[in-house]
Design a protein around this motif. Structure first.
Motif, mmCIF file in Angstrom:
data_model
loop_
_atom_site.group_PDB
_atom_site.id
_atom_site.type_symbol
_atom_site.label_atom_id
_atom_site.label_comp_id
_atom_site.label_asym_id
_atom_site.label_seq_id
_atom_site.Cartn_x
_atom_site.Cartn_y
_atom_site.Cartn_z
ATOM 1 N N LEU A 176 -3.510 3.413 -2.853
ATOM 2 C CA LEU A 176 -2.331 3.632 -3.684
ATOM 3 C C LEU A 176 -1.460 4.749 -3.109
ATOM 4 O O LEU A 176 -0.229 4.695 -3.192
ATOM 5 C CB LEU A 176 -2.752 3.985 -5.123
ATOM 6 C CG LEU A 176 -3.454 2.896 -5.927
ATOM 7 C CD1 LEU A 176 -3.788 3.393 -7.330
ATOM 8 C CD2 LEU A 176 -2.612 1.638 -6.017
ATOM 9 N N MET A 177 -2.104 5.758 -2.556
ATOM 10 C CA MET A 177 -1.356 6.851 -1.932
ATOM 11 C C MET A 177 -0.688 6.380 -0.630
ATOM 12 O O MET A 177 0.441 6.745 -0.329
ATOM 13 C CB MET A 177 -2.312 8.011 -1.621
ATOM 14 C CG MET A 177 -2.936 8.645 -2.863
ATOM 15 S SD MET A 177 -1.750 9.605 -3.828
ATOM 16 C CE MET A 177 -1.513 10.997 -2.731
ATOM 17 N N LYS A 178 -1.395 5.542 0.094
ATOM 18 C CA LYS A 178 -0.922 5.100 1.399
ATOM 19 C C LYS A 178 0.155 4.028 1.284
ATOM 20 O O LYS A 178 1.108 4.006 2.065
ATOM 21 C CB LYS A 178 -2.124 4.567 2.191
ATOM 22 C CG LYS A 178 -1.891 4.450 3.686
ATOM 23 C CD LYS A 178 -3.220 4.157 4.380
ATOM 24 C CE LYS A 178 -3.047 4.113 5.882
ATOM 25 N NZ LYS A 178 -4.338 3.838 6.557
ATOM 26 N N TYR A 179 -0.007 3.145 0.298
ATOM 27 C CA TYR A 179 0.932 2.025 0.120
ATOM 28 C C TYR A 179 1.453 2.025 -1.318
ATOM 29 O O TYR A 179 0.926 1.338 -2.194
ATOM 30 C CB TYR A 179 0.245 0.695 0.429
ATOM 31 C CG TYR A 179 -0.450 0.652 1.774
ATOM 32 C CD1 TYR A 179 0.267 0.868 2.954
ATOM 33 C CD2 TYR A 179 -1.816 0.402 1.873
ATOM 34 C CE1 TYR A 179 -0.364 0.845 4.187
ATOM 35 C CE2 TYR A 179 -2.453 0.365 3.102
ATOM 36 C CZ TYR A 179 -1.721 0.591 4.252
ATOM 37 O OH TYR A 179 -2.349 0.575 5.480
ATOM 38 N N PRO A 180 2.497 2.807 -1.588
ATOM 39 C CA PRO A 180 3.028 2.934 -2.958
ATOM 40 C C PRO A 180 3.442 1.608 -3.580
ATOM 41 O O PRO A 180 3.483 1.485 -4.805
ATOM 42 C CB PRO A 180 4.249 3.849 -2.769
ATOM 43 C CG PRO A 180 3.972 4.600 -1.505
ATOM 44 C CD PRO A 180 3.232 3.654 -0.627
ATOM 45 N N SER A 181 3.745 0.596 -2.774
ATOM 46 C CA SER A 181 4.163 -0.696 -3.332
ATOM 47 C C SER A 181 3.055 -1.308 -4.179
ATOM 48 O O SER A 181 3.324 -2.052 -5.135
ATOM 49 C CB SER A 181 4.551 -1.666 -2.213
ATOM 50 O OG SER A 181 3.469 -1.882 -1.321
ATOM 51 N N ILE A 182 1.791 -0.998 -3.865
ATOM 52 C CA ILE A 182 0.679 -1.497 -4.677
ATOM 53 C C ILE A 182 0.764 -0.901 -6.078
ATOM 54 O O ILE A 182 0.560 -1.598 -7.089
ATOM 55 C CB ILE A 182 -0.683 -1.143 -4.034
ATOM 56 C CG1 ILE A 182 -0.800 -1.765 -2.648
ATOM 57 C CG2 ILE A 182 -1.839 -1.618 -4.926
ATOM 58 C CD1 ILE A 182 -2.073 -1.384 -1.910
ATOM 59 N N SER A 183 1.095 0.403 -6.150
ATOM 60 C CA SER A 183 1.218 1.070 -7.450
ATOM 61 C C SER A 183 2.277 0.395 -8.312
ATOM 62 O O SER A 183 2.093 0.193 -9.515
ATOM 63 C CB SER A 183 1.578 2.544 -7.265
ATOM 64 O OG SER A 183 0.615 3.216 -6.493
ATOM 65 N N LEU A 184 3.403 0.028 -7.690
ATOM 66 C CA LEU A 184 4.478 -0.623 -8.441
ATOM 67 C C LEU A 184 4.029 -1.973 -8.977
ATOM 68 O O LEU A 184 4.360 -2.350 -10.102
ATOM 69 C CB LEU A 184 5.710 -0.784 -7.547
ATOM 70 C CG LEU A 184 6.376 0.517 -7.089
ATOM 71 C CD1 LEU A 184 7.519 0.227 -6.130
ATOM 72 C CD2 LEU A 184 6.884 1.305 -8.302
ATOM 73 N N LYS A 185 3.272 -2.703 -8.175
ATOM 74 C CA LYS A 185 2.765 -4.006 -8.616
ATOM 75 C C LYS A 185 1.795 -3.843 -9.791
ATOM 76 O O LYS A 185 1.817 -4.623 -10.740
ATOM 77 C CB LYS A 185 2.054 -4.711 -7.459
ATOM 78 C CG LYS A 185 2.971 -5.147 -6.330
ATOM 79 C CD LYS A 185 3.666 -6.452 -6.668
ATOM 80 C CE LYS A 185 4.443 -6.991 -5.488
ATOM 81 N NZ LYS A 185 5.063 -8.304 -5.767
ATOM 82 N N ILE A 186 0.950 -2.815 -9.714
ATOM 83 C CA ILE A 186 -0.003 -2.572 -10.797
ATOM 84 C C ILE A 186 0.725 -2.154 -12.073
ATOM 85 O O ILE A 186 0.390 -2.594 -13.173
ATOM 86 C CB ILE A 186 -1.048 -1.506 -10.378
ATOM 87 C CG1 ILE A 186 -1.961 -2.084 -9.288
ATOM 88 C CG2 ILE A 186 -1.875 -1.050 -11.577
ATOM 89 C CD1 ILE A 186 -2.964 -1.100 -8.735
ATOM 90 N N LEU A 187 1.747 -1.310 -11.941
ATOM 91 C CA LEU A 187 2.538 -0.907 -13.106
ATOM 92 C C LEU A 187 3.225 -2.106 -13.744
ATOM 93 O O LEU A 187 3.321 -2.198 -14.973
ATOM 94 C CB LEU A 187 3.580 0.142 -12.690
ATOM 95 C CG LEU A 187 3.044 1.548 -12.418
ATOM 96 C CD1 LEU A 187 4.152 2.434 -11.861
ATOM 97 C CD2 LEU A 187 2.460 2.162 -13.688
#
Length: 234
Positions: free
Chosen positions: A127-138
């Motif tokens: 999640l820290m390395k690839y912020p786009s994953i965080s957006l998908k999870i949100l």
């Protein structure tokens, strides 16, 4: 805790298929997927086997690779409330991403099921390395919150007939077949749990909706919507 009947499958193909299937990962490049794949392990569960219990430590993300999983709660009186059903590409255990906690629900394999697991520390690193994953999870959190609020509102304000009718209309909207037919995504027992009623009431109400000309029951699970406008105002 998990039963001893689980077994591990370390096939690279299985991991690749699992990771690339998930909406929170499928936008990543091949090299990034390979990196995530390297931290993933697979566990197989038999039909009706519990993947986790309420109260178990929540320390991993569980991704459905093959099969189907039901997520449910138990009230203090022991009554079951179905929360949602997971199909291939869906995930659970996401609260483990943010803090050490325990599961508040139960996860049960509805059929023989294969789960891919990524532990919390590895996923936090991604999640820290690839912020786009965080957006998908949100985005998925937002979707689930909306569905939960809608379900709670219907429990409080709508009669059973309306809950059933709205469920059918909502699910027809999600079907990609472009027809007026749908296949129920769960048994009538699970549908009753999801809608806060009994299987007997579900069967009776389906028959009533059919008698009133709103639906046609083609098989035990397949339904044709005959009068969509009428169903909206049940």
């Amino acid at each position: 805790m998990k039963k001893d009947t689980t077994h591990h499958d370390h096939s690279v193909e299985s991991h690749k298929a699992c990771v690339s299937l998930v909406p929170i990962f499928n936008h990543l490049e091949d090299g990034q997927l390979d990196e995530i794949m390297g931290t993933t392990h697979s566990v197989s569960y038999q039909k009706h086997e519990l993947i986790y219990h309420a109260g178990d430590e929540s320390n991993a993300l569980y991704i459905v690779n093959k099969g189907k999983v039901r997520i449910y709660r138990l009230s203090e009186s022991g009554k079951e409330q179905l929360v949602r059903i997971l199909n291939p590409g869906d995930f659970t255990g996401e609260m483990a991403l943010f803090s050490e906690s325990t599961h508040e629900t139960y996860a049960e394999a509805m059929v023989n099921t294969k789960i891919c697991m990524i532990n919390r520390l590895d996923l936090q690193e991604f999640l820290m390395k690839y912020p786009s994953i965080s957006l998908k999870i949100l985005a998925e959190f937002s979707h689930r919150l909306d569905a939960s609020e809608k379900q709670s509102s219907r429990f409080a304000t709508e009669k059973v007939d309306t809950r059933i009718a709205l469920f059918l209309v909502d699910y027809l909207d999600k079907e990609i077949s472009g027809t007026d037919e749908l296949t129920l995504p769960m048994s009538k027992k699970d549908l009753a749990s999801y809608l806060g009623t009994t299987p007997e009431t579900i069967s009776r109400k389906f028959n009533e909706l059919e008698d009133r000309g709103y639906i046609k029951q083609l098989t035990h699970k397949q339904i044709r919507i005959v009068d969509l406008d009428g169903l909206l105002f049940v």
